[in-house]
Write a protein that holds these residues in place. Structure first.
Motif, PDB file in Angstrom:
ATOM      1  N   VAL A 166       0.854  -1.185   0.000  1.00 28.06           N
ATOM      2  CA  VAL A 166       0.000   0.000   0.000  1.00 28.06           C
ATOM      3  C   VAL A 166       0.893   1.239   0.000  1.00 28.06           C
ATOM      4  CG1 VAL A 166      -1.705   1.318   1.323  1.00 28.06           C
ATOM      5  CG2 VAL A 166      -1.873  -1.183   1.203  1.00 28.06           C
ATOM      6  N   ARG A 219      -1.979   6.301  -0.482  1.00 25.64           N
ATOM      7  CA  ARG A 219      -3.182   5.711   0.129  1.00 25.64           C
ATOM      8  C   ARG A 219      -3.256   6.050   1.606  1.00 25.64           C
ATOM      9  NH1 ARG A 219      -7.015   4.643   2.239  1.00 25.64           N
ATOM     10  NH2 ARG A 219      -8.293   2.736   2.304  1.00 25.64           N
ATOM     11  N   ARG A 245      -9.665   9.658  -0.642  1.00 25.62           N
ATOM     12  CA  ARG A 245      -8.584   8.892  -1.269  1.00 25.62           C
ATOM     13  C   ARG A 245      -7.412   8.647  -0.321  1.00 25.62           C
ATOM     14  NH1 ARG A 245      -6.931  11.751  -6.738  1.00 25.62           N
ATOM     15  NH2 ARG A 245      -5.593   9.895  -6.786  1.00 25.62           N
TER      16      ARG A 245
END
Length: 277
Positions: A166, A219, A245
């Protein structure tokens, strides 16, 4: 400005079991240890006998900079690292970071007091080596080895396995971020994150302007010791449009500014964030 400089000047921290008895023979020559670095203080708290500690860094008695509990820090004499303060404590050993006043170095040398200097670790391996160096210097090798085992176990437990990485960014006040070649970068990767600092083309420690962050947001934004009211950039209205987001999560100061045993808490904190997404 002080908060921007802290990552450059600090390094370590830790935990040790009660079962590891001190090596009295090795410690006989270091009955009085003076540390002038807050991260070294944290290592000493876990592996040294309390009676060995003659002085600690004044940063450890500052809630904004400490890597140890304040109650523990206030048990000891604190110094700002000046030659007069250090020599007055009559140490058998002085442990400092890479940056130490020349006058202090000269005074310690003139008095024939051993000086151990520890640099800023750029990896977990360097950090555990520094724990070992401190442990050996103060005659607490077994406690140092036990602490290193705990650090290594925490790192193993934090690994993300085969989960897809991520994107993330550790963000300090004003936009200062740790990049490739830092301990923070390695911990991010272990916990299953991609450090966006490298994607933005930043240096090892660098300031990220708001524009690249908005153009290509991570992220997860790990906010270090700041909130929207205190940080002009973090509170910029344009970031409100990215809330759907970007997941903003807190990252305590103390987890960024030291290695050593602080790795235990930092790895666990990052792993919890990763698993919560």
């Amino acid at each position: 400005m002080i908060r921007l400089l802290v990552p450059i000047f600090v390094l370590l921290a830790g935990c040790t079991p009660r079962s590891d008895a001190p090596d009295h023979r090795a410690a006989a020559g270091v009955a009085r240890i003076v540390s002038i670095n807050p991260c070294v203080d944290a290592v000493l708290m876990r592996i040294a006998d309390p009676r060995q500690i003659a002085g600690i860094s004044h940063y450890s008695q500052d809630a904004r900079a400490t890597s140890v509990p304040l109650a523990w820090a206030h048990r000891y004499r604190a110094t700002s690292g000046t030659a007069e303060e250090v020599v007055a404590l009559k140490p058998d050993l002085v442990i400092a970071g890479a940056h130490i006043a020349r006058s202090t170095v000269a005074a310690v040398a003139q008095m024939g007091i051993p000086l151990v200097q520890i640099g800023v670790p750029a990896s977990i391996g360097e950090s555990t080596d520094q724990v070992r160096t401190i442990a050996n210097a103060i005659g607490q090798r077994r406690r140092g080895d036990a602490l290193i085992r705990r650090i290594e176990a925490a790192v193993r437990a934090a690994r993300a396995g085969n989960a897809p990485p991520v994107s993330a960014l550790i963000w300090q006040g004003g936009g200062l971020v740790p990049g490739t070649g830092t301990l923070a970068d390695e911990l991010l990767r272990i916990a299953g994150f991609i450090n966006m600092s490298g994607v933005y083309g930043l240096k090892q420690w660098d300031v990220l302007p708001l524009e690249p962050l908005v153009a290509r947001p991570p992220r997860v934004l790990l906010s270090v010791g700041a909130n929207r009211r205190d940080d002009r950039m973090l509170g910029h209205p344009v970031l409100d449009h990215l809330r759907h987001r970007i997941a903003v999560r807190g990252y305590p100061d103390r987890l960024l500014h030291c290695g050593g045993p602080t790795i235990i808490d930092a790895a666990g904190h990052l792993a919890l964030i990763r698993r919560s997404l």
